[in-house]
Design an enzyme around this catalytic site. Sequence first.
Site, PDB file in Angstrom:
ATOM      1  CG  HIS A  16       2.853   6.760  14.952  1.00 25.87           C
ATOM      2  ND1 HIS A  16       2.847   6.860  13.574  1.00 25.87           N
ATOM      3  CD2 HIS A  16       3.898   5.949  15.263  1.00 25.87           C
ATOM      4  CE1 HIS A  16       3.826   6.137  13.078  1.00 25.87           C
ATOM      5  NE2 HIS A  16       4.479   5.576  14.072  1.00 25.87           N
ATOM      6  CG  HIS A  58      10.206   7.027  10.728  1.00 24.06           C
ATOM      7  ND1 HIS A  58      10.514   6.466   9.505  1.00 24.06           N
ATOM      8  CD2 HIS A  58       9.709   6.020  11.487  1.00 24.06           C
ATOM      9  CE1 HIS A  58      10.218   5.180   9.518  1.00 24.06           C
ATOM     10  NE2 HIS A  58       9.721   4.883  10.707  1.00 24.06           N
TER      11      HIS A  58
END
Length: 308
Positions: A16, A58
Amino acid sequence: MTADESVPARPLVYAHRGASADFAEHTRAAYLRALADGADGVECDVHLTRDQHVVLLHDANLDRTSDGTGPVAERTVDQLRLLDFCSWKGVRIPEAYGPRSEQFLTLPDLLDLLRAAGREVGLAIELKHPSPYQLKLEDRVLELLRAEGWDARTSRLGNIRVTFMSFSPDSVRHLLKAVPPQFICQLVDDVNVTEIREELGLGPFTGSAVANVMKAAQLEGERILNDGEVAIAGPGIDYVRRHPGTVGRWLNSGRRFRVWTVDAENDVALCRELGIQEITTNRPGQVLALLRQPALAAGTPTQSRPPL
């Protein structure tokens, strides 16, 4: 495809934002560590810069993960390369993983790292919305991949298996015009109004309005998965626990699962027990080690053990 081929001996492990428990997320060091740990694939989030480069971040703003401030979309890629995306983590980067000045990555930078892995590796690209460039983000990502040699029919780029993800149903529908459904993941999660207000610093009225938009997107995403419009379901681990009936129905109807973010040992065990095919984790090395343990390999949850 046989049953043995559709359900691997263990879930595939995707890192991730790289091995982001060890190094700052989305950095060269995080991805190199994930590859060294043996991750089956890596996940990344993408945004567009002012000069239309696809970059790995992100957040839509720079404040949390760099020494810069303001929207990513208002900076050029050269301006972003001058920022420090590592120091906030407080971890020393080994020399082998490159200097601090080379930690910020574009999507082509990540492709180069994956090509050099010397083995087959998966790449899960999450397209972040809302974007000021709207669906131009998807078009630019696909344009870039085609220029790099990506084959849409197989969604492969040399040794790299590419899949696409988004919480946005509009993004997913747009991707379906160019990408076969077996390579697209509809992400889903529960919408909590209070959490949204607190996370975004919104008042009660604005927070409720934003939550209503997000709830509508969640329901549409669930419909897309119910109707089998895409092959991959991407729920969070909390969603998996809260909605066992929905998860079971999607699994039984042939949806492939990519569950995030699976770091705790009991969550790894639950995914294995349910037959989840892919898990996304901040700790790929530790999760791979857990999956090799006999108790976990048998699908027996070990909830009494402390989390990772």
